[in-house]
Design an enzyme around this catalytic site. Structure first.
Site, PDB file in Angstrom:
ATOM      1  N   ASP A 197       0.837  -1.209   0.000  1.00  0.00           N
ATOM      2  CA  ASP A 197       0.000   0.000   0.000  1.00  0.00           C
ATOM      3  C   ASP A 197       0.872   1.259   0.000  1.00  0.00           C
ATOM      4  OD1 ASP A 197       0.872  -0.109   2.618  1.00  0.00           O
ATOM      5  OD2 ASP A 197      -1.130  -0.091   3.515  1.00  0.00           O
ATOM      6  N   SER A 198       2.203   1.079  -0.011  1.00  0.00           N
ATOM      7  CA  SER A 198       3.113   2.194  -0.298  1.00  0.00           C
ATOM      8  C   SER A 198       2.777   2.813  -1.651  1.00  0.00           C
ATOM      9  CB  SER A 198       4.570   1.718  -0.293  1.00  0.00           C
ATOM     10  OG  SER A 198       4.728   0.598  -1.137  1.00  0.00           O
TER      11      SER A 198
ATOM     12  N   ASP B 261      -0.903  -6.298   0.037  1.00  0.00           N
ATOM     13  CA  ASP B 261      -1.313  -5.639   1.280  1.00  0.00           C
ATOM     14  C   ASP B 261      -2.828  -5.552   1.377  1.00  0.00           C
ATOM     15  OD1 ASP B 261       0.721  -4.917   3.004  1.00  0.00           O
ATOM     16  OD2 ASP B 261       1.219  -3.079   1.911  1.00  0.00           O
TER      17      ASP B 261
ATOM     18  N   LYS C  84      -0.831  -9.429   3.489  1.00  0.00           N
ATOM     19  CA  LYS C  84      -0.099  -8.808   4.601  1.00  0.00           C
ATOM     20  C   LYS C  84      -1.050  -7.900   5.374  1.00  0.00           C
ATOM     21  CE  LYS C  84       3.428  -5.710   3.886  1.00  0.00           C
ATOM     22  NZ  LYS C  84       2.943  -4.462   4.519  1.00  0.00           N
TER      23      LYS C  84
ATOM     24  N   GLU D  67      -1.194  -5.323   8.955  1.00  0.00           N
ATOM     25  CA  GLU D  67      -0.395  -4.614   9.955  1.00  0.00           C
ATOM     26  C   GLU D  67      -1.026  -4.780  11.334  1.00  0.00           C
ATOM     27  OE1 GLU D  67       0.188  -0.523   8.862  1.00  0.00           O
ATOM     28  OE2 GLU D  67       0.969  -1.047   6.883  1.00  0.00           O
TER      29      GLU D  67
ATOM     30  N   GLU E  76       9.315  -3.535  10.461  1.00  0.00           N
ATOM     31  CA  GLU E  76       9.688  -2.261   9.839  1.00  0.00           C
ATOM     32  C   GLU E  76      10.219  -1.290  10.891  1.00  0.00           C
ATOM     33  OE1 GLU E  76       6.794  -0.570   7.173  1.00  0.00           O
ATOM     34  OE2 GLU E  76       7.843   1.349   7.046  1.00  0.00           O
TER      35      GLU E  76
HETATM   36  O1  KIV Z   1       3.540  -1.083   1.555  1.00  0.00           O
HETATM   37  C1  KIV Z   1       4.745  -1.349   1.531  1.00  0.00           C
HETATM   38  O2  KIV Z   1       5.443  -1.115   0.550  1.00  0.00           O
HETATM   39  C2  KIV Z   1       5.347  -1.942   2.703  1.00  0.00           C
HETATM   40  C3  KIV Z   1       6.843  -1.906   2.759  1.00  0.00           C
HETATM   41  C4  KIV Z   1       7.276  -0.636   3.375  1.00  0.00           C
HETATM   42  C5  KIV Z   1       7.391  -3.080   3.427  1.00  0.00           C
HETATM   43  O3  KIV Z   1       4.681  -2.411   3.573  1.00  0.00           O
END
Ligand code: KIV
Length: 264
Positions: free
Chosen positions: A45-46, A84, A112, A114, A181
């Site tokens: 989600d970056s 994500d 993934k 969080e 992280e």
């Molecule tokens: O969203 C993302 O790119 C991440 C990385 C910072 C590991 O979670």
């Protein structure tokens, strides 16, 4: 590249061999990763920050991740694909299952999430239903407003102890891997040694099992570059495939991250 599965990552950890992960958002870069031997691709989600121009990951929606996952899937060849679950897409159990299923249908092979103890039950539900989970701890960007900034996590001994316990709980709940992280190197080492599942680090020092970077940081084109990233493009005179290959080699040789990319 030979197909990478969750078992491959477990085997690499058991053999003490480091593996390389990168974020990816499109088919062309995914194909470059396959050629370079990048074991894990994260559709992170970056993308909200590096693709969409937001100042956090919070505006990212399920449809955004699905779109980029489908693009990446078309170009990938063998890397394990993680997607994500974006902000507030796993706030309830029903939502978690539905949204994780949407990502898997779009091509993800793992999702993934969080969080610490509070995602243990979701992790269990997903794992029992055949959806591998990567738990993301330490600096969790979706909680940036609660944390108060993109700050190092786990320096306080009580917070570090809590993170160690939560990491063990997530492993016991069925997580297939853990991403740490922006945490001190010693804490990342302790957690990596305490778990059987592979631990992927970003800003977590060299002692984790795998490293991940945002591709825009690796290429030195992110508007804001955290201290734990390295511009590999500068090292190889402007070849993008060369920069990706240099990153993979440095991770496998244990020369990246160096002390200058690490927190005490
Ligand atoms: O969203 C993302 O790119 C991440 C990385 C910072 C590991 O979670």
């Amino acid at each position: 590249m030979k197909k990478v599965s969750v078992n491959t990552l477990h085997k690499l950890k058991a053999e003490g061999e480091k593996f390389a992960c990168l974020t990816c958002y499109d088919a062309l870069f995914a194909s470059l990763y396959g050629n370079a031997g990048v074991e894990v691709i994260l559709v992170g989600d970056s993308l909200g920050m590096v693709i969409q121009g937001h100042d956090s990951t919070l505006p990212v929606k399920m449809d955004d991740v699905i779109y980029h996952m489908e693009c990446v899937k078309r170009g990938s060849s063998g890397s394990l694909l993680i997607a994500d679950l974006p902000f507030m897409s796993y706030a309830s159990e029903a939502q978690t299952l539905e949204n994780a299923a949407r990502l898997m249908r779009a091509g993800a092979q793992m999702v993934k999430l969080e969080g610490g103890a509070w995602i243990a039950e979701s992790t269990r539900l997903l794992a029992e239903r055949g959806i591998p989970v990567c738990a993301h701890m330490g600096l969790t960007p979706q909680s940036v407003n609660r944390i108060g900034g993109f700050l190092v996590q786990g320096r306080d001994p009580a917070q570090a102890d809590k993170m160690i316990e939560e990491a063990k709980l997530l492993e016991a709940s069925g997580a297939s891997c853990l991403l740490l992280e922006t945490v001190p190197q010693a804490l990342a080492r302790t957690i990596t040694d305490a778990l059987n599942i592979p631990v992927i680090g970003i800003g977590a020092g060299k002692d984790v099992d795998g490293q991940i970077m945002v591709i825009h940081d690796l290429l030195g084109i992110s508007p804001i570059t955290p201290s734990f990233v390295k511009n590999f493009l500068a090292e190889v005179d402007g070849s993008i495939p060369g920069a990706i290959a240099a990153y993979v080699s440095a991770v496998k040789a244990g020369t990246f991250p160096g002390p200058e990319h690490t927190f005490d």
